[in-house]
Design an enzyme around this catalytic site. Structure first.
Site, mmCIF file in Angstrom:
data_model
loop_
_atom_site.group_PDB
_atom_site.id
_atom_site.type_symbol
_atom_site.label_atom_id
_atom_site.label_comp_id
_atom_site.label_asym_id
_atom_site.label_seq_id
_atom_site.Cartn_x
_atom_site.Cartn_y
_atom_site.Cartn_z
ATOM 1 N N SER A 1 0.830 -1.204 0.000
ATOM 2 C CA SER A 1 0.000 0.000 0.000
ATOM 3 C C SER A 1 0.864 1.253 0.000
ATOM 4 O O SER A 1 1.976 1.257 0.558
ATOM 5 C CB SER A 1 -0.898 0.018 1.239
ATOM 6 O OG SER A 1 -1.519 1.271 1.416
ATOM 7 N N TYR B 1 -2.347 -0.121 10.015
ATOM 8 C CA TYR B 1 -2.533 -0.707 8.688
ATOM 9 C C TYR B 1 -1.249 -0.594 7.871
ATOM 10 O O TYR B 1 -0.779 -1.568 7.279
ATOM 11 C CB TYR B 1 -3.686 -0.004 7.969
ATOM 12 C CG TYR B 1 -3.793 -0.354 6.504
ATOM 13 C CD1 TYR B 1 -4.111 -1.654 6.106
ATOM 14 C CD2 TYR B 1 -3.553 0.598 5.517
ATOM 15 C CE1 TYR B 1 -4.197 -1.987 4.760
ATOM 16 C CE2 TYR B 1 -3.642 0.282 4.172
ATOM 17 C CZ TYR B 1 -3.962 -1.013 3.793
ATOM 18 O OH TYR B 1 -4.040 -1.335 2.456
#
Length: 348
Positions: free
Chosen positions: A127, A152
């Site tokens: 990501s 995350y």
């Protein structure tokens, strides 16, 4: 070639699986259909895939390591695209264990199963969130990314480290893909563009953080899928020029590589909202809010590596991409959304 796509009922997994089937590939799709967002949306994506005789859909959790390994062996899987994950920055602030279980333990199971089954290429989702506190633009895979600003992001950086360990120890070719704000038809309802559209269609106010001054490298789903597809047959090779004295984080002496997949053209959030308004033919009521914990002010992808290795650069404009999303949204949700708007208007 038989390709296992984990998270095949998810946004990117669905679109990638559909593309692979279109290209004549055999696809094994795995998903656990968790309820992080609307399960019916996942079911509707899945239904389109299982209609193909070249697709085998398996409802299974990555927590089941033995089941995962057995599936890979039984189906003769040669390549894995691992897209299953617990996504979302803000959700990680209140539900940290979901990220530890899925993004760390789940990925560990995928890595070990890949080793045991002799997988020829493991492609996995990272990501743009890994860039965290970095402010040098555009973000490069050669940048140090040791300062995540959300759990995350930390789990995604951990995935890259875990993958490198397996590439080093077991010669497992691994490719990490740092996705930059993916959007498009059949998207995730937790994403800002999706919730903006829902609220605008329903005549409800939208929350705009940091006065809309944030910038994102919004990347259309078809561009993401094209990048993944081109990389499948491009397993990384050890880089003979890798320098241990000046290590490049994006490559290695092992069969390991990381790529950015972004639009390479960051757009300010207010411009993005204005485009949604234009494509929906409706104006948004905006509530301006301060910056949220875990968010970053801007993302901007350097995609030179993708261009150099597979001759691809994302090109879909925001106007084109949002236009296609708006058409899909009104087709999928239209009657319900219009009813909500009519009821709200009547109440006023």
């Amino acid at each position: 070639m038989t390709i296992l796509v984990t998270g095949a009922a998810g946004f990117i997994g669905f679109h990638l699986s559909a593309r692979l089937l279109k290209e004549g590939k055999r696809v094994v799709g795995l998903d656990n259909f968790n309820d992080y967002y609307d399960v019916q949306l996942k079911r509707d994506r899945w239904a389109q895939l299982v209609a193909s005789p070249s697709f085998r859909g398996v409802e299974q959790d990555l927590a089941d390591y033995e089941g995962l390994l057995a599936l890979i062996r039984e189906e003769g899987v040669t390549t894995i695209v691992h897209l299953a994950a617990q996504a979302g920055v803000r959700y990680s602030l209140t539900n940290p264990f979901a990220y530890l279980e899925t993004n760390l333990t789940g990925f560990g199971h995928v890595l070990e199963a890949s080793r045991q089954a002799g997988i020829k290429h493991l492609v996995y989702a990272s990501s743009s969130s890994v860039y965290g506190a970095n402010v040098s633009m555009p973000f490069s895979v050669s940048d140090n990314v040791d300062h995540p600003v959300s759990l995350y992001a930390a789990t995604k950086k951990s995935n890259e480290l875990m993958a490198h360990a397996y590439s080093h120890l077991y010669n497992l070719p691994t490719t990490g893909l740092r996705f930059f704000t993916v959007y498009g038809p059949w998207g995730r309802p937790d994403m800002a563009y999706f919730s903006f559209t829902q609220r605008i269609m329903a005549g409800e106010p939208i929350q705009v953080f940091n006065e809309g001054k944030m910038q994102r490298d919004f990347t259309y789903i078809d561009d993401i899928v094209e990048g993944i597809y081109r990389l499948l047959d491009h397993a990384p090779q050890p880089n003979p020029e890798w320098d241990r004295m000046q290590p490049d984080p994006g490559t290695s002496y092992a069969p390991y590589k990381v790529y950015n997949i972004g639009n390479n053209k960051p757009v300010e959030l207010m411009t993005f909202i204005n485009t949604i308004e234009d494509k929906l033919g409706r104006k948004a009521v905006m509530e301006f809010k301060p910056m949220q914990p875990g968010d970053v002010t801007a993302t901007y992808a350097d995609v030179d590596g993708l261009m150099a290795d597979v001759d691809f650069r994302p090109e879909t404009t925001i106007e084109e991409g949002i236009g296609r999303f708006a058409e899909w949204y009104k087709s999928y949700y239209g009657a319900h959304a219009d009813l909500e708007t009519a009821v709200k208007a009547a109440g006023q």
